[in-house]
Design a protein around this motif. Structure first.
Motif, short mmCIF file in Angstrom:
data_model
loop_
_atom_site.label_atom_id
_atom_site.label_comp_id
_atom_site.label_asym_id
_atom_site.label_seq_id
_atom_site.Cartn_x
_atom_site.Cartn_y
_atom_site.Cartn_z
N VAL A 103 0.83 -1.20 0.00
CA VAL A 103 0.00 0.00 0.00
C VAL A 103 0.86 1.25 0.00
O VAL A 103 0.58 2.23 -0.71
CB VAL A 103 -0.95 0.00 1.21
N LYS A 104 1.94 1.25 0.77
CA LYS A 104 2.75 2.45 0.93
C LYS A 104 3.75 2.65 -0.20
O LYS A 104 4.13 3.79 -0.49
CB LYS A 104 3.50 2.39 2.26
N ARG A 105 4.22 1.57 -0.81
CA ARG A 105 5.29 1.69 -1.80
C ARG A 105 4.86 1.25 -3.20
O ARG A 105 5.01 1.97 -4.18
CB ARG A 105 6.51 0.86 -1.36
N ASP A 106 4.33 0.02 -3.31
CA ASP A 106 4.07 -0.54 -4.64
C ASP A 106 2.98 0.21 -5.40
O ASP A 106 3.12 0.47 -6.60
CB ASP A 106 3.68 -2.03 -4.52
N LEU A 107 1.90 0.55 -4.72
CA LEU A 107 0.80 1.23 -5.42
C LEU A 107 1.19 2.64 -5.85
O LEU A 107 0.96 3.02 -7.01
CB LEU A 107 -0.46 1.24 -4.56
N PRO A 108 1.81 3.46 -4.99
CA PRO A 108 2.25 4.77 -5.47
C PRO A 108 3.26 4.67 -6.62
O PRO A 108 3.23 5.48 -7.55
CB PRO A 108 2.89 5.40 -4.22
N ALA A 109 4.15 3.66 -6.55
CA ALA A 109 5.12 3.50 -7.64
C ALA A 109 4.42 3.15 -8.94
O ALA A 109 4.79 3.66 -10.02
CB ALA A 109 6.14 2.42 -7.26
N ALA A 110 3.41 2.29 -8.87
CA ALA A 110 2.68 1.89 -10.09
C ALA A 110 1.95 3.07 -10.70
O ALA A 110 1.93 3.25 -11.93
CB ALA A 110 1.71 0.76 -9.77
N THR A 111 1.34 3.91 -9.87
CA THR A 111 0.60 5.06 -10.41
C THR A 111 1.55 6.13 -10.93
O THR A 111 1.25 6.81 -11.92
CB THR A 111 -0.34 5.65 -9.35
N ALA A 112 2.71 6.28 -10.29
CA ALA A 112 3.69 7.24 -10.78
C ALA A 112 4.21 6.84 -12.16
O ALA A 112 4.58 7.70 -12.97
CB ALA A 112 4.85 7.36 -9.80
#
Length: 307
Positions: free
Chosen positions: A135-144
């Motif tokens: 939630v904290k790392r993988d999802l923001p990285a995917a959306t970025a």
């Protein structure tokens, strides 16, 4: 481009489904009214309106797509279970564009799902039960990595009272009966995947407390990996306290290796994963509405400031 949805205070009671839907309706209506006022204060002609989640005349929808983000598993039952859950979500919200993306192991992978939404809006709803690395790392990285999609990331599913209702329902299916198992020899082990992130552990403990209040017996968190205690260790500790009638509540969205390993500790008293329980479908939409309402409210404030 991604703005994580604001978290609710850990000390505030969670929004109910009816409250979330009411807020969504209010902000939608406010946005519709503001759209009728131009910057010079004159009123634009009123056009016929429609429900924000129903298809538009050109085949699109005014509501952002709901992208459910599952972890992924080599267990073929996992994908079938998640697809069944999303079918329930679609039944509750006809016309809403509901899609699936996996973090790993299963297709479609999240980057591929986001690639198919270029130029659109989406709310990512993690089918995950607490705050952790994904939630904290993988999802923001995917959306970025997907700048062509305007995205919001909703809060994970847990902790929330609707999860407790789903856990309770699965325990009843496994044979839990308060009349028989509510005494001083009963207990429940809340079996979770486990994480080294302290926020994830805090979320699991909070769910355990909520479930204990629902059942009226002790509920002890235990983990399949990364931290302790393990499910067998938790069962032994409960037995040492005289709690010999312990059930295992499966704190997993779908079947998989960890869920099976936890269930094997007491196969005759282990509940199934949460899966497509009706409360889970309601919770997915609740998280979507929370994130979407935050977007709509921000837009409304911006419009009022510039009017």
């Amino acid at each position: 481009m991604t703005e994580p949805a604001p978290e609710q205070s850990q000390h505030s009671p969670p929004l109910t489904d009816s409250t979330a839907h009411l807020l969504a309706r209010i902000t939608d209506q406010l946005g519709a009214q503001l759209s009728l006022v131009s910057r010079n204060g004159t009123r634009r002609p009123m056009h016929r309106t429609r429900h924000p989640d129903r298809p538009a005349a050109d085949g699109g929808t005014s509501a952002p797509a709901l992208v459910a983000v599952a972890h992924g598993s080599r267990d073929p039952q996992a994908l079938r279970t998640v697809l069944a859950l999303l079918d329930r979500v679609r039944e509750l919200r006809p016309g809403l564009d509901v899609r699936l993306g996996h973090i790993e192991l299963n297709a479609p992978l999240l980057p591929d799902t986001l690639d198919g939404l270029r130029g659109a809006e989406a709310v990512l709803v993690p089918l995950l039960l607490g705050r952790g690395h994904h939630v904290k790392r993988d999802l923001p990285a995917a959306t970025a990595a997907a700048p062509g999609v305007r995205t919001r990331i909703a809060a994970p599913l847990g902790p929330h009272p609707l999860l407790v209702e789903a856990l309770y329902g699965r325990l009843v299916e496994a044979g839990w009966d308060r009349a028989d198992h509510g005494g001083r020899h009963a207990a429940v082990v809340l079996a979770a995947a486990g994480s080294r992130d302290p926020d994830s552990a805090q979320d699991t403990r909070r769910t355990a407390r909520l479930l204990a209040m629902r059942l009226g017996v002790p509920v002890v968190p235990a983990y399949a990996s990364a931290t302790t205690p393990t499910v067998p260790a938790a069962l032994r500790a409960l037995a040492a306290r005289g709690r010999h009638r312990a059930f295992v509540a499966s704190y997993f969205t779908a079947p998989g290796r960890f869920a099976s390993a936890c269930a094997d500790a007491v196969p005759h008293r282990a509940a199934a994963p949460l899966g497509a329980h009706p409360a889970m479908a309601r919770l997915v939409l609740h998280r979507y509405d929370q994130a979407r309402t935050a977007v709509t409210s921000a837009d409304a404030v911006s419009l009022l400031a510039s009017a």
